[in-house]
Design an enzyme around this catalytic site. Sequence first.
Site, PDB file in Angstrom:
ATOM      1  N   ALA A 185      86.855  52.547  27.008  1.00  0.00           N
ATOM      2  CA  ALA A 185      86.624  53.590  28.012  1.00  0.00           C
ATOM      3  C   ALA A 185      87.835  53.571  28.938  1.00  0.00           C
ATOM      4  CB  ALA A 185      85.340  53.328  28.787  1.00  0.00           C
TER       5      ALA A 185
ATOM      6  N   ARG B  14      74.565  50.722  22.743  1.00  0.00           N
ATOM      7  CA  ARG B  14      74.058  49.371  23.051  1.00  0.00           C
ATOM      8  C   ARG B  14      72.657  49.146  22.493  1.00  0.00           C
ATOM      9  NH1 ARG B  14      75.580  47.965  29.393  1.00  0.00           N
ATOM     10  NH2 ARG B  14      77.828  47.682  29.100  1.00  0.00           N
TER      11      ARG B  14
ATOM     12  N   GLY C 126      87.315  43.109  27.614  1.00  0.00           N
ATOM     13  CA  GLY C 126      88.423  43.939  28.061  1.00  0.00           C
ATOM     14  C   GLY C 126      89.592  43.939  27.085  1.00  0.00           C
TER      15      GLY C 126
ATOM     16  N   VAL D  32      90.288  40.849  24.701  1.00  0.00           N
ATOM     17  CA  VAL D  32      89.308  40.714  23.621  1.00  0.00           C
ATOM     18  C   VAL D  32      89.495  41.831  22.594  1.00  0.00           C
ATOM     19  CG1 VAL D  32      86.853  40.918  23.082  1.00  0.00           C
ATOM     20  CG2 VAL D  32      87.615  39.407  24.920  1.00  0.00           C
ATOM     21  N   ALA D  33      89.699  43.064  23.074  1.00  0.00           N
ATOM     22  CA  ALA D  33      89.924  44.189  22.157  1.00  0.00           C
ATOM     23  C   ALA D  33      91.129  43.891  21.267  1.00  0.00           C
ATOM     24  CB  ALA D  33      90.137  45.478  22.946  1.00  0.00           C
TER      25      ALA D  33
ATOM     26  N   ALA E 177      91.494  50.204  34.339  1.00  0.00           N
ATOM     27  CA  ALA E 177      91.223  49.908  35.746  1.00  0.00           C
ATOM     28  C   ALA E 177      92.436  50.338  36.556  1.00  0.00           C
ATOM     29  CB  ALA E 177      90.965  48.415  35.952  1.00  0.00           C
ATOM     30  N   ALA E 178      92.218  50.537  37.851  1.00  0.00           N
ATOM     31  CA  ALA E 178      93.332  50.867  38.737  1.00  0.00           C
ATOM     32  C   ALA E 178      94.062  49.578  39.125  1.00  0.00           C
ATOM     33  CB  ALA E 178      92.825  51.603  39.975  1.00  0.00           C
TER      34      ALA E 178
ATOM     35  N   TRP F 122      83.347  54.204  38.255  1.00  0.00           N
ATOM     36  CA  TRP F 122      83.291  54.426  36.809  1.00  0.00           C
ATOM     37  C   TRP F 122      84.462  55.272  36.398  1.00  0.00           C
ATOM     38  CZ3 TRP F 122      80.040  51.262  34.683  1.00  0.00           C
ATOM     39  CH2 TRP F 122      78.906  50.862  35.372  1.00  0.00           C
TER      40      TRP F 122
ATOM     41  N   GLU G  18      66.287  56.779   0.211  1.00  0.00           N
ATOM     42  CA  GLU G  18      65.391  57.116  -0.895  1.00  0.00           C
ATOM     43  C   GLU G  18      63.981  57.397  -0.372  1.00  0.00           C
ATOM     44  OE1 GLU G  18      67.299  54.474  -0.520  1.00  0.00           O
ATOM     45  OE2 GLU G  18      67.916  53.549  -2.419  1.00  0.00           O
TER      46      GLU G  18
END
EC number: 3.5.4.26
Lengths: 357, 357
Positions: A149, A179, A268, A271-272, A157-158, A165, A45
């Site tokens: 990601a 963030r 990771g 948690v997700a 991760a590998a 990255w 507004e």
Amino acid sequence: MRAALAAARLGVRGANPVVGAALVSASGELLHVGHHRGAGTDHAEVDALRRARAAGTSLADATMVVTLEPCHHTGRTGPCSRAILEAGIPRVVHAVGDRTDAAHGGAAWLASQGVEVRHGLLADEALELNDRWFLAQEQSRPFVTLKLAQTLDGRVAAADGTSQWITGAAARAEGHAIRTRVDAVLVGGGTLRTDDPSLTARAPDGTLLERQPLRAVMSTRPVPDHARVRRGPGAGDDRFVHLPTHDPRAALDRLHALGVSHVLVEGGPTVAAAFLAADLVDELVLHQAPLLLGDGPASVAGLGIGTLAAASSWRGDPVGVPGGDAPVAAVGRDLRWHLRPVSRGPAQPPGGPSAVP
Amino acid sequence: MRAALAAARLGVRGANPVVGAALVSASGELLHVGHHRGAGTDHAEVDALRRARAAGTSLADATMVVTLEPCHHTGRTGPCSRAILEAGIPRVVHAVGDRTDAAHGGAAWLASQGVEVRHGLLADEALELNDRWFLAQEQSRPFVTLKLAQTLDGRVAAADGTSQWITGAAARAEGHAIRTRVDAVLVGGGTLRTDDPSLTARAPDGTLLERQPLRAVMSTRPVPDHARVRRGPGAGDDRFVHLPTHDPRAALDRLHALGVSHVLVEGGPTVAAAFLAADLVDELVLHQAPLLLGDGPASVAGLGIGTLAAASSWRGDPVGVPGGDAPVAAVGRDLRWHLRPVSRGPAQPPGGPSAVP
């Protein structure tokens, strides 16, 4: 109201609802629109009123059309109810009421001051715009954004644990932009031990952005003294919190008590999965790199879903996307997909709609 | 040549290289462009000549600029070399030579007929456009398209094996459009047993499209008599082939011997991984649904990659995308990402470039 809804969609998801406003003349002409750009910035507004003032538009016979009841409290910005009255606007139409304890009452106050107030116009659409935000409010918890990601084949991760990255510079810059917009960033103990992240919001050159989130680690194990997450900006430990639980709801309760209205969960996989399984993710940002690994941990751990028909279902969300892009877009060499949960039942309007001609 | 390269990018990847052509006047004015739309359709030069004829443009002093040496053979279409000569065009400039046994020699023949022929202009770009196609030719194997259809977290089925349908109708229609364009569709024994696919190219209403691919199963185990893949259209078994091997190169050799120039690999994870690990995927189409499963098989099985720096690397490819869309786009509720491998070393030009003023 269509113009107000379109304006609302330019906002960002998070601590505040997305809201749009339109000033309309007595003859129905669209004069100005405004929208809210996120916590700490002008409400929709006020944004529209600022444009009217800049253009010298008379508002003596105008209607303020807004997707959410004008607020009636002084937070980081002043009350919209007062701004509307002071602008001399005789009529307000809002789509849905505001039930939050802090902000509600704007419509009643405006009516008591002689402003004609109606509500309910396109209420379903306005409600759907913020249904997860209303849900978070009702549950007295922060709004939750989950960022994943991952590689093209869903790995974070590998096989040897290397993960920095996976995504390129452009996607990482988007991550830091999120963030700096949220109140807190949360990771689990696995990410803490594997990546030792700082969880600060940084510019591409590594310098700290002005606004830093609270850094939260959700883990029943201790957070080592040498962990980077302890040593970020902020006097002492006041920008770091250890949440010694595996229960995402308990973690959110603690963050809520600390004044966090918007939390970014960065992983990771365990948690997700915990937040997803509890239906506590309100917005999902997927960054995916054009890499294949074939091995390594998946971005989301087990959700207790046995069959395809029971899959957790999402849909592309054009609201709150950086730069106003489409929900699916290339970000550097990577892609970004901005999603919202497909609700499991009809959303409950905060206050039933009334007829509007 | 820039216009010709831009036109080439409108083509589709597969059995033939992507090629663009531009007709330029003596004063350097761009007259007409053309491109090749896939196997069985006009070559780029013929496409451009058709436009010139339709417009009544005189070509007596024009130059034909083309991204690949004009072909000199009669395949599904006539030789471009002859079409250029018959159009009375006095000059040809091509970017790179054609080394394929069947089609090469067009430049030499045109020169022998008195046409001025030069090559090498923007050769690197033209080469890069088709580097994987040239590689497949050099290796005497079909061009390989891999299609993955997965959830947001990279799963191709739920824990109980259910996988139909992960993607929505629009993405599945794209999948059938690719099937009708290729010469063969290949799956492994796991997909055969789990899904019992027909591997036919179908319209959304389930009816068969006119052009059907050869249906191939790569498995050392027998293909049951009752398998749907045996019972598709085509007289007897002549549109079905069993490839009793785990070696993707051996499978491709057999398909090559059967006259297959373009094969679509549709999975499952083990077969996808075998082709990827052998660097035998030339094009990757990812269809990804906004679903999370948390469990179930990943789209790509182990590739023997231990660390992130060794990941299989790809990049978004705007060439050959349905509808000329961006490499990343929404397809119904799903997304599509069209990718090509990042080459592991400099591509070798088929014949060195010569200087062109």
